[in-house]
Design an enzyme around this catalytic site. Structure first.
Site, mmCIF file in Angstrom:
data_model
loop_
_atom_site.group_PDB
_atom_site.id
_atom_site.type_symbol
_atom_site.label_atom_id
_atom_site.label_comp_id
_atom_site.label_asym_id
_atom_site.label_seq_id
_atom_site.Cartn_x
_atom_site.Cartn_y
_atom_site.Cartn_z
ATOM 1 N N ASP A 191 0.653 -1.218 0.126
ATOM 2 C CA ASP A 191 0.021 -0.130 -0.065
ATOM 3 C C ASP A 191 0.946 1.212 -0.121
ATOM 4 O O ASP A 191 2.172 1.158 0.517
ATOM 5 C CB ASP A 191 -0.842 0.078 1.124
ATOM 6 C CG ASP A 191 -2.222 0.786 1.036
ATOM 7 O OD1 ASP A 191 -2.055 2.006 0.919
ATOM 8 O OD2 ASP A 191 -3.277 0.173 0.852
ATOM 9 N N THR A 238 -12.635 0.672 -6.398
ATOM 10 C CA THR A 238 -13.200 1.261 -7.726
ATOM 11 C C THR A 238 -14.601 1.773 -7.316
ATOM 12 O O THR A 238 -15.574 1.257 -7.599
ATOM 13 C CB THR A 238 -13.426 -0.192 -8.686
ATOM 14 O OG1 THR A 238 -14.320 -1.155 -7.821
ATOM 15 C CG2 THR A 238 -12.198 -0.821 -9.162
ATOM 16 N N THR A 277 -13.706 -5.253 -7.966
ATOM 17 C CA THR A 277 -14.790 -5.458 -8.691
ATOM 18 C C THR A 277 -14.438 -4.458 -9.942
ATOM 19 O O THR A 277 -14.597 -3.048 -9.815
ATOM 20 C CB THR A 277 -16.014 -4.778 -7.755
ATOM 21 O OG1 THR A 277 -16.005 -6.096 -6.793
ATOM 22 C CG2 THR A 277 -17.229 -5.287 -8.603
ATOM 23 N N GLU A 334 -14.200 -11.282 -5.886
ATOM 24 C CA GLU A 334 -14.223 -11.824 -4.430
ATOM 25 C C GLU A 334 -15.786 -11.807 -3.953
ATOM 26 O O GLU A 334 -16.583 -11.105 -4.625
ATOM 27 C CB GLU A 334 -13.396 -11.000 -3.538
ATOM 28 C CG GLU A 334 -13.718 -9.380 -3.710
ATOM 29 C CD GLU A 334 -14.847 -9.017 -2.874
ATOM 30 O OE1 GLU A 334 -15.400 -9.756 -2.032
ATOM 31 O OE2 GLU A 334 -15.580 -7.993 -3.395
ATOM 32 N N GLU A 340 -18.827 -8.648 4.525
ATOM 33 C CA GLU A 340 -18.113 -7.938 5.648
ATOM 34 C C GLU A 340 -18.630 -8.407 7.007
ATOM 35 O O GLU A 340 -20.062 -8.754 6.950
ATOM 36 C CB GLU A 340 -18.585 -6.424 5.505
ATOM 37 C CG GLU A 340 -17.708 -5.786 4.775
ATOM 38 C CD GLU A 340 -17.872 -4.101 4.431
ATOM 39 O OE1 GLU A 340 -18.000 -3.646 5.600
ATOM 40 O OE2 GLU A 340 -18.362 -3.567 3.340
ATOM 41 N N ASN A 387 -24.229 -9.420 -7.106
ATOM 42 C CA ASN A 387 -24.398 -8.391 -6.289
ATOM 43 C C ASN A 387 -25.811 -7.705 -6.756
ATOM 44 O O ASN A 387 -26.444 -7.215 -5.837
ATOM 45 C CB ASN A 387 -23.437 -7.215 -6.319
ATOM 46 C CG ASN A 387 -22.254 -7.595 -5.319
ATOM 47 O OD1 ASN A 387 -22.074 -8.767 -4.707
ATOM 48 N ND2 ASN A 387 -21.228 -7.026 -5.356
ATOM 49 N N CYS A 431 -20.478 -2.496 -1.669
ATOM 50 C CA CYS A 431 -20.611 -3.146 -3.050
ATOM 51 C C CYS A 431 -21.974 -2.839 -3.647
ATOM 52 O O CYS A 431 -21.933 -2.343 -4.664
ATOM 53 C CB CYS A 431 -20.514 -4.713 -2.715
ATOM 54 S SG CYS A 431 -18.963 -5.267 -2.132
ATOM 55 N N LYS A 442 -22.725 0.751 -5.314
ATOM 56 C CA LYS A 442 -21.920 1.100 -6.608
ATOM 57 C C LYS A 442 -21.989 0.076 -7.783
ATOM 58 O O LYS A 442 -22.174 0.332 -8.817
ATOM 59 C CB LYS A 442 -20.681 1.319 -6.129
ATOM 60 C CG LYS A 442 -19.610 0.112 -5.773
ATOM 61 C CD LYS A 442 -18.226 0.512 -5.606
ATOM 62 C CE LYS A 442 -17.355 -0.661 -5.216
ATOM 63 N NZ LYS A 442 -17.085 -1.592 -6.406
ATOM 64 N N LYS A 479 -24.680 -2.740 8.506
ATOM 65 C CA LYS A 479 -24.840 -3.782 8.771
ATOM 66 C C LYS A 479 -24.148 -4.336 10.090
ATOM 67 O O LYS A 479 -23.209 -3.395 10.370
ATOM 68 C CB LYS A 479 -24.769 -4.926 7.598
ATOM 69 C CG LYS A 479 -23.591 -5.088 7.325
ATOM 70 C CD LYS A 479 -23.268 -6.256 6.189
ATOM 71 C CE LYS A 479 -22.982 -7.552 6.858
ATOM 72 N NZ LYS A 479 -22.518 -8.647 5.914
#
Length: 432
Positions: free
Chosen positions: A30, A86, A122, A151, A155, A211, A263, A266, A324
């Site tokens: 990173d 993304t 993604t 993936e 979460e 998704n 996820c 978007k 959540k």
């Protein structure tokens, strides 16, 4: 195997740590120096149950390394995973791929022997094609293979999802890459995961389609809940009755607030942009997006109705503010629109969340964070159960709330309507 994970966000960190726990040598890269130093000291930037112990264990065993040097990390690795963000572009609905393409340009400078380059991020259909074009400008196609490996980590359940996945999707027509990656994922395959080898474009679409379909299930049951409230039907009876049909399944048929997180919001938008690009109209998904956008307004209307439009100076408590349970993720959480609106109407907001105070609300004068549930609820006129944390399932409201005329709006249907009636508590839920 020698792996490099570029990006230590949710996907990159969880995947990298779990790969190292399976015995691979993993470098997580990173550009954020402070994040890398924290990780070396066992300080995790995200809330994910069990992740901190795995980081410490594998870092000590030297199977897991953290670095800011992208070039050296690529040279030392055989398989490169692109795990950068993304997000949705500003003033648009399509995915911002600038981080992906910046990383790809850096990768192209450091390929000296055969590398498998994997998009874990993604990305829209045809992104892999573009990645291949960029690298081909500097490197012979014999020295690299671009693969899509989406993936499917939830979460709060990410470690289990990585260890016991439903399926592993590998998008490549390259036989060498396919063989290597099947070997990489052998521990999961041996535990029952289905290994699916498709074209690269198909793998990219599988992620978005999955998704979008899950978001559709959530939106569908939320709309049915609206109908149930009008016709004196319990949405949970409907959910159970539907879910027992194996063709439908009961998961994601829980009525509640709008979907949120990193996820669904978007990805549903991005797939419609792809469809528009190829002149195809995804009307179902567009309707899902519209319905979900309206969901928080409907929840606010319920609050106004419960309080008979007398919002000014009311003490309203939110139990949970993340989108959540079992995560600290605030992205597209319903309360991000609900709380500011209630503040403008003159309400006083108190909230408790197991993952701590949120910077999103520090700018509001009338929003207070409490360190425990009892302090959060004790002066409440209305308690809103916003997130389904286990901490909220066994509260003694009669004992802990000092205001005897309080009401509960349970947005997750945690409690029994009949039991609340027995306790003479004013209780409102979803789809009842």
């Amino acid at each position: 195997m020698k792996l490099c994970m570029i990006g230590t966000g949710y996907v990159g960190l969880v995947s990298g740590v779990c790969f190292s726990d399976l015995g691979n040598d993993v470098i997580c890269v990173d550009k954020d120096l402070s994040k890398i130093e924290n990780l070396k000291n066992g300080i995790i930037p995200i809330y994910e149950p069990g992740l901190d112990q795995l980081v410490i264990k594998n870092y000590k065993n030297k199977r897991l390394k953290f670095s800011t040097n992208l070039k050296v990390s690529i040279l030392k690795s055989d398989i490169i995973f692109i795990c950068v963000g993304t997000p949705i572009k500003k003033n648009g609905n399509d995915a911002d791929l600038s981080q992906v393409y910046n990383v790809v340009k850096e990768i192209s400078k450091s390929i000296k022997k055969f590398k498998i380059i994997i998009t874990k991020s993604t990305v829209p259909v045809t992104t892999g094609d573009e990645i291949e074009k960029i690298i081909s400008k500097k490197v012979s196609k014999k020295l690299f293979s671009v693969v899509s490996n989406p993936e499917f980590l939830r979460e709060g359940d990410a470690i289990r999802d990585f260890t016991y996945p439903d399926r592993i999707v590998i998008g490549t027509n390259n036989k060498k890459s396919n063989k290597i990656l099947k070997n990489l994922y052998l521990p999961q395959i041996s535990k029952g995961a289905k290994y699916v080898n498709t074209s690269r474009r198909a793998a990219e679409l599988i992620k978005y389609a999955s998704n979008a379909f899950l978001a559709t299930k959530i939106t569908f049951i939320n709309e049915l809940a609206n109908l149930c409230e009008k016709i004196d039907v319990n949405i949970e009876d409907v959910s159970i009755g539907m879910g027992l049909d194996n063709r439908i399944g009961g998961r994601f048929l829980r009525a509640g607030p709008a979907y949120g997180g990193s996820c669904f919001p978007k990805d549903t938008k991005a797939i419609t942009v792809t469809a528009n690009k190829f002149k195809t109209n995804l009307t179902v998904i567009k309707s899902v997006i519209k319905s979900n956008d309206n969901r928080s307004s409907l929840m606010l209307k319920r609050v106004f109705d419960i309080l008979k439009n007398k919002i000014k100076n009311k003490n309203i408590c939110f139990l949970g503010v993340t989108f959540k349970a079992n995560t600290d993720d605030m992205r597209d959480s319903s309360c991000l629109s609900m709380i500011p609106t209630l503040i403008k109407k003159g309400a006083k907001i108190n909230y408790f969340d197991p993952t701590g105070e949120k910077p999103d609300f520090k700018k509001f004068k009338n929003v207070i964070f409490s360190n425990n549930i009892k302090d959060a609820i004790k002066k409440s006129d209305l308690i809103i159960i916003h997130t389904e944390w286990n901490d909220f399932k066994t509260i003694n409201f009669k004992k802990d709330v000092k205001n005897k005329k309080f009401s509960i709006f349970d947005m997750r249907n945690i409690y029994s309507v009949n039991k609340m009636k027995d306790h003479k508590i004013k209780y409102f839920s979803i789809g009842n």
